[in-house]
Design a protein around this motif. Structure first.
Motif, PDB file in Angstrom:
ATOM      1  N   ALA A  99       6.320   4.397   8.456  1.00 37.19           N
ATOM      2  CA  ALA A  99       5.721   3.850   9.679  1.00 37.19           C
ATOM      3  C   ALA A  99       5.069   4.954  10.506  1.00 37.19           C
ATOM      4  O   ALA A  99       3.960   4.763  11.048  1.00 37.19           O
ATOM      5  CB  ALA A  99       6.795   3.124  10.496  1.00 37.19           C
ATOM      6  N   VAL A 145       3.774  -1.216  18.295  1.00 44.02           N
ATOM      7  CA  VAL A 145       4.236  -1.962  17.124  1.00 44.02           C
ATOM      8  C   VAL A 145       5.054  -1.064  16.203  1.00 44.02           C
ATOM      9  O   VAL A 145       6.091  -1.476  15.652  1.00 44.02           O
ATOM     10  CB  VAL A 145       3.030  -2.565  16.383  1.00 44.02           C
ATOM     11  N   SER A 149       8.910  -1.752  15.390  1.00 35.56           N
ATOM     12  CA  SER A 149       9.259  -1.991  13.983  1.00 35.56           C
ATOM     13  C   SER A 149      10.374  -1.065  13.528  1.00 35.56           C
ATOM     14  O   SER A 149      11.295  -1.488  12.804  1.00 35.56           O
ATOM     15  CB  SER A 149       8.019  -1.800  13.100  1.00 35.56           C
ATOM     16  N   ASN A 153      14.042  -2.231  12.320  1.00 36.87           N
ATOM     17  CA  ASN A 153      14.544  -1.854  11.006  1.00 36.87           C
ATOM     18  C   ASN A 153      15.888  -1.137  11.091  1.00 36.87           C
ATOM     19  O   ASN A 153      16.710  -1.230  10.166  1.00 36.87           O
ATOM     20  CB  ASN A 153      13.510  -0.969  10.313  1.00 36.87           C
TER      21      ASN A 153
END
Length: 377
Positions: A99, A145, A149, A153
């Motif tokens: 990410a 975002v 995220s 997670n």
């Protein structure tokens, strides 16, 4: 004590050695692949900085060495026999590294895109403020975002966080709604482009050239020399005349001739005006008519098109038409009209003017009570 004895076992050190060697090999391979791909794409787009290959090369060049090393370590740990708790932690670490790297790539792509709009082949036609606002908004969304995220997670409940951010955003928007209205007005100016830097605009009592379009205000250099600062939201609420985008200029002007002019010469005046304008460069004749009977004059209305937007050239053309019109009317023995008044005295005699040293005219009785004074022009 037993925990320390684990590190004395041979298998543990063998796994550590395998992980370290595998990490170094994988990192070297990945680094070589990234560098080779970056150099080839950059060399292929050396003469075309606006091409897609150059864009991809710059994005790939933003690959983080630290994240690449972490990615190599995660791949190497797959070769070792790890406890279940470690495997669960590594699965989360995979997502975090991926990410972060994707966010870095997108960040670089957005910055390159916004810079290309301002200084690329578009010639600077895009508003730099607009592109900056859009790029900042996209980057905020991307990194938000990414952060949410990663938290999701890792098992963090982000529902309350998202709700808090929404309420806080509404509160901030209400507190700075005036500033936000100007910011969104600046964004609207950049997208819709009613005017750009360098355009000559007129609105209200302001006339001047656009010098700067900012987040909150637009600055205009007026004809008299001072700088006029106007809020973007207030500017968009007004009717703006953009003379920079004017291709032609429609001109209407009037003039008057004396009432004593014969009708035949009145007809010739219209023909002369048409001939004068047709012979003038960068001017297209439309019409010239005897408009009507006004006070003290026979009025003509003339319409023609100036085939340029430059105001100084228009004034040169109008001056030339006026001079030639003056000569043409003199050739026709037609005079421009001057203001005139007729004065009448009803029930009174003409006043007698006495001048010393001059013989006085004989006074005559007249039964006409309506006497007219001399006409003054």
């Amino acid at each position: 004590m037993e925990q320390w004895n684990i590190w004395l076992e041979r298998d543990v050190w063998l796994n550590v050695a395998i992980v370290l060697v595998a990490t170094a090999l994988i990192y070297s391979v990945l680094r070589t692949l990234v560098n080779t791909l970056h150099k080839r794409l950059k060399a292929g787009s050396a003469d075309q900085e606006s091409s897609w290959s150059h864009f991809i090369a710059m994005v790939i060049g933003r690959t983080s060495r630290a994240l690449l090393l972490a990615f190599s370590l995660l791949l190497a740990l797959r070769l070792a026999d790890l406890p279940l708790a470690w495997q669960s932690a590594l699965s989360h670490t995979w997502f975090v590294a991926l990410a972060l790297q994707v966010a870095l790539w997108v960040d670089t792509g957005v910055r390159l895109w916004s810079r290309s709009l301002v200084i690329g082949k578009s010639g600077g036609s895009y508003n730099p403020v607009m592109t900056t606002i859009i790029s900042i908004m996209i980057l905020i969304v991307v990194w938000s975002v990414m952060l949410l995220s990663i938290l999701a997670n890792l098992g963090v409940d982000i529902t309350a966080l998202v709700a808090s951010l929404g309420v806080g955003g509404i509160a901030v928007a209400l507190a700075v709604q005036t500033v936000l209205s100007d910011v969104f007005a600046s964004l609207s100016i950049g997208v819709d482009k009613p005017f750009e830097i360098g355009d000559f605009v007129v609105f209200g009592e302001v006339a001047g050239s656009i010098e700067h379009i900012g987040l909150k205000t637009t600055r205009i250099r007026s004809l008299s020399g001072e700088q006029v600062v106007c809020a973007n939201a207030d500017l968009l609420r007004q009717i703006v005349h953009n003379y920079k985008r004017m291709n032609t200029r429609r001109i209407v002007f009037k003039f008057g001739i004396n009432y004593d002019t014969p009708s035949a010469k009145v007809r010739q005046v219209s023909e002369k005006v048409g001939d004068i304008i047709r012979a003038t460069p960068k001017a297209r004749f439309d019409r010239a008519h005897f408009l009507g009977f006004d006070e003290s004059q026979l009025t003509f209305e003339v319409v023609y098109i100036v085939l340029t937007s430059d105001y100084n050239q228009y004034m040169d053309i109008q001056q030339e038409i006026n001079l030639q019109l003056l000569d043409a009317l003199r050739e026709l023995d037609v005079r421009f009209a001057l203001p005139r008044r007729d004065l009448r005295l009803v029930g009174e005699r003409m006043p007698v003017l006495k001048v010393d040293g001059l013989p006085q005219p004989a006074q005559s009785e007249s039964n006409d009570s309506d006497q007219r004074l001399p006409r003054f022009s």
